[in-house]
Scaffold this motif. Structure first.
Motif, PDB file in Angstrom:
ATOM      1  N   THR A  62     -20.488   4.513 -25.534  1.00 20.00           N
ATOM      2  CA  THR A  62     -19.394   4.864 -24.627  1.00 20.00           C
ATOM      3  C   THR A  62     -19.940   5.876 -23.642  1.00 20.00           C
ATOM      4  OG1 THR A  62     -17.773   4.520 -26.378  1.00 20.00           O
ATOM      5  CG2 THR A  62     -17.037   5.710 -24.428  1.00 20.00           C
ATOM      6  N   HIS A  75     -17.482   1.103 -21.952  1.00 23.19           N
ATOM      7  CA  HIS A  75     -17.274   1.272 -23.391  1.00 23.19           C
ATOM      8  C   HIS A  75     -17.512  -0.018 -24.157  1.00 23.19           C
ATOM      9  CE1 HIS A  75     -15.226   2.172 -27.156  1.00 23.19           C
ATOM     10  NE2 HIS A  75     -14.344   1.227 -26.915  1.00 23.19           N
ATOM     11  N   THR A 108      -9.835   4.677 -24.520  1.00 23.27           N
ATOM     12  CA  THR A 108     -10.583   3.500 -24.952  1.00 23.27           C
ATOM     13  C   THR A 108      -9.969   2.904 -26.212  1.00 23.27           C
ATOM     14  OG1 THR A 108     -12.093   4.910 -26.217  1.00 23.27           O
ATOM     15  CG2 THR A 108     -12.764   4.307 -23.976  1.00 23.27           C
ATOM     16  N   THR A 126     -23.382   1.000 -30.703  1.00 27.48           N
ATOM     17  CA  THR A 126     -22.272   1.087 -29.764  1.00 27.48           C
ATOM     18  C   THR A 126     -22.638   2.104 -28.682  1.00 27.48           C
ATOM     19  OG1 THR A 126     -21.094   2.918 -30.846  1.00 27.48           O
ATOM     20  CG2 THR A 126     -20.688   0.683 -31.682  1.00 27.48           C
ATOM     21  N   PRO A 174     -18.960  -4.431 -21.403  1.00 29.53           N
ATOM     22  CA  PRO A 174     -18.143  -3.244 -21.642  1.00 29.53           C
ATOM     23  C   PRO A 174     -16.754  -3.342 -21.014  1.00 29.53           C
ATOM     24  CG  PRO A 174     -19.586  -2.834 -19.785  1.00 29.53           C
ATOM     25  CD  PRO A 174     -19.906  -4.235 -20.272  1.00 29.53           C
ATOM     26  N   SER A 218     -16.460   3.989 -30.725  1.00 30.36           N
ATOM     27  CA  SER A 218     -16.293   5.396 -30.365  1.00 30.36           C
ATOM     28  C   SER A 218     -15.039   5.494 -29.507  1.00 30.36           C
ATOM     29  CB  SER A 218     -17.512   5.917 -29.619  1.00 30.36           C
ATOM     30  OG  SER A 218     -18.653   5.935 -30.462  1.00 30.36           O
ATOM     31  N   CYS A 219     -14.655   6.694 -29.114  1.00 26.68           N
ATOM     32  CA  CYS A 219     -13.398   6.844 -28.381  1.00 26.68           C
ATOM     33  C   CYS A 219     -13.462   8.054 -27.457  1.00 26.68           C
ATOM     34  CB  CYS A 219     -12.226   7.009 -29.353  1.00 26.68           C
ATOM     35  SG  CYS A 219     -10.599   7.043 -28.561  1.00 26.68           S
ATOM     36  N   ILE A 254     -15.404   5.065 -17.076  1.00 24.27           N
ATOM     37  CA  ILE A 254     -15.786   4.869 -18.468  1.00 24.27           C
ATOM     38  C   ILE A 254     -16.304   3.453 -18.654  1.00 24.27           C
ATOM     39  CG2 ILE A 254     -15.004   4.867 -20.865  1.00 24.27           C
ATOM     40  CD1 ILE A 254     -12.756   6.717 -20.066  1.00 24.27           C
ATOM     41  N   LEU A 283     -15.260  13.017 -26.148  1.00 23.34           N
ATOM     42  CA  LEU A 283     -15.914  11.738 -26.399  1.00 23.34           C
ATOM     43  C   LEU A 283     -16.613  11.857 -27.742  1.00 23.34           C
ATOM     44  CD1 LEU A 283     -17.097   8.966 -25.656  1.00 23.34           C
ATOM     45  CD2 LEU A 283     -18.826  10.154 -24.282  1.00 23.34           C
TER      46      LEU A 283
END
Length: 391
Positions: free
Chosen positions: A166, A179, A197, A164, A279, A183-184, A177, A295
């Motif tokens: 981000t 993404h 996100t 993943t 994304p 993840s966040c 961003i 993040l």
């Protein structure tokens, strides 16, 4: 301005043990701590003041901690803004790998390079045409993924691996961003968390998950126990070629392994990739009330919610004002809560807040109890070990 390709190498900043000093940007070296057998790596600037402040005034911290996993498959890249690069935009990205580290190893070099190229060296960011920026970042992710899959095929390194990602492009006023995955990114606005996100997972009842489930089924895939084809639990990622270019080979292998019957496989017709690298792209305006952005990989967010994390970081900065220490302490909380995953965190303080004047916030009672029980468990274990060694 457009950056020549030869200069892109000079812009890369990695949280690894192989970093060197360069003239224009602040490179990082790795600091490793032993936390009960687990590894904690933190990015420390080696040629800038201890505040870790970039040209835009943003102060950075980052940390990587290995949980109960056998291998550390996360990584982080931070490229701080400079007077002559990306028009004062900084870049940060968190990668969460699976089925090996190879995809992350490739992306930590390549993704930033592709983004800079697609954004014409930063010119598109300052142009502020969101549709153009969005298309450029989506193209960059797609190109990086194609190069990754080709590299995995030719190198033979962990060909089923994926990651993943981000990524943030940020200055004092704007945040972009890009993404994919789970993840966040969470923004603190005057102490209030703003989740930026959504997780790309093939399960759940939220809008993002329902959209992913629909997309996978329309592409010819199926979901078993929250996993695509009973295999992977994240629906957007780099790599994972068995769900992209090698879908039918995956079916044949499944028949050979007895996972599916030939009759079942004969009815499957794919019309698209089951795992996609396209994304979500967002633009966020940063007002005077924005304090910091977090993040982090899901190894943090599966154990700490956004409100707890924001309150904890604010209290840390109120105590000592050290962004790096706050970042490391937050990661330790997740470990204390027995996070089974790797944990990678980036913390960017915008430098607008006088932390000494911010009142200490009351932490959630359950958060405090959890911390107390975690501490009690560690102390009890230490006492037990002492008694065993002494016997």
């Amino acid at each position: 301005m457009s950056l020549p390709s030869l200069n892109l190498h000079k812009l890369m900043i990695f949280n690894t043990a192989h970093c060197k000093n360069h003239n224009h940007l602040s490179y990082y070296k790795t600091k490793t701590k032993n936390l009960g057998g687990r590894c904690c790596s933190s990015a420390i600037a080696i040629n800038t003041p201890s505040s870790l402040t970039g040209v835009s005034g943003i102060r950075w911290g980052s940390t990587k901690l290995q949980g109960a996993r056998e291998e550390m498959e996360d990584d982080v890249v931070i490229v701080k803004s400079s007077a002559d690069g990306l028009d004062a935009f900084s870049f940060a990205a968190v990668f969460d790998g699976h089925a090996g580290y190879s995809s992350v190893k490739f992306l930590r070099d390549e993704l930033y390079r592709e983004c800079v190229t697609a954004l014409q060296g930063g010119m598109l960011l300052t142009g502020k045409n969101f549709n153009v920026i969005k298309k450029a970042l989506q193209d960059a992710f797609q190109t990086a993924d194609e190069k990754l899959i080709n590299w995995l095929e030719t190198s033979g390194e962990e060909t089923e691996s994926g990651s993943t990602a981000t990524a943030l492009f940020i200055n004092n006023d704007l945040l972009f961003i890009s993404h994919v995955g789970d993840s966040c990114a969470v923004l603190s606005r005057a102490g209030k968390p703003e989740v930026l996100t959504g997780s790309h997972r093939p399960y759940g009842s939220n809008k993002a998950s329902l959209n992913e489930i629909r997309r996978i089924r329309e592409a010819g895939g199926w979901i078993v126990n929250g996993r695509i084809c009973g295999d992977i639990s994240v629906s957007r990622a780099f790599g994972d070629m068995r769900f992209k270019t090698k879908k039918y080979e995956m079916l044949e292998k499944g028949v050979q392994e007895g996972r599916w019957s030939p009759k079942f496989v004969s009815r499957i017709k794919f019309s698209g990739d089951l795992v996609t690298v396209c994304p979500d792209v967002f633009q966020v305006d940063l007002g005077v009330d924005t304090e910091f952005i977090l993040l982090a990989s899901d190894g943090l967010w599966d154990y700490i919610n956004s409100s707890e994390a924001v309150t904890f970081v604010r209290n840390q900065l109120r105590k000592h004002g050290d962004v790096q220490m706050a970042c490391e302490a937050l990661g330790q909380v997740a470990l204390d809560r027995r996070s089974q995953d790797n944990i990678t965190i980036v913390l960017a303080d915008f430098g607008r807040t006088n932390w000494e004047s911010v009142p200490i916030q009351q932490q959630n009672i359950f958060f405090e109890l959890g911390q107390a029980f975690a501490t009690l468990g560690i102390v009890s274990f230490g006492i037990w070990m002492t008694s065993m060694l002494g016997s």
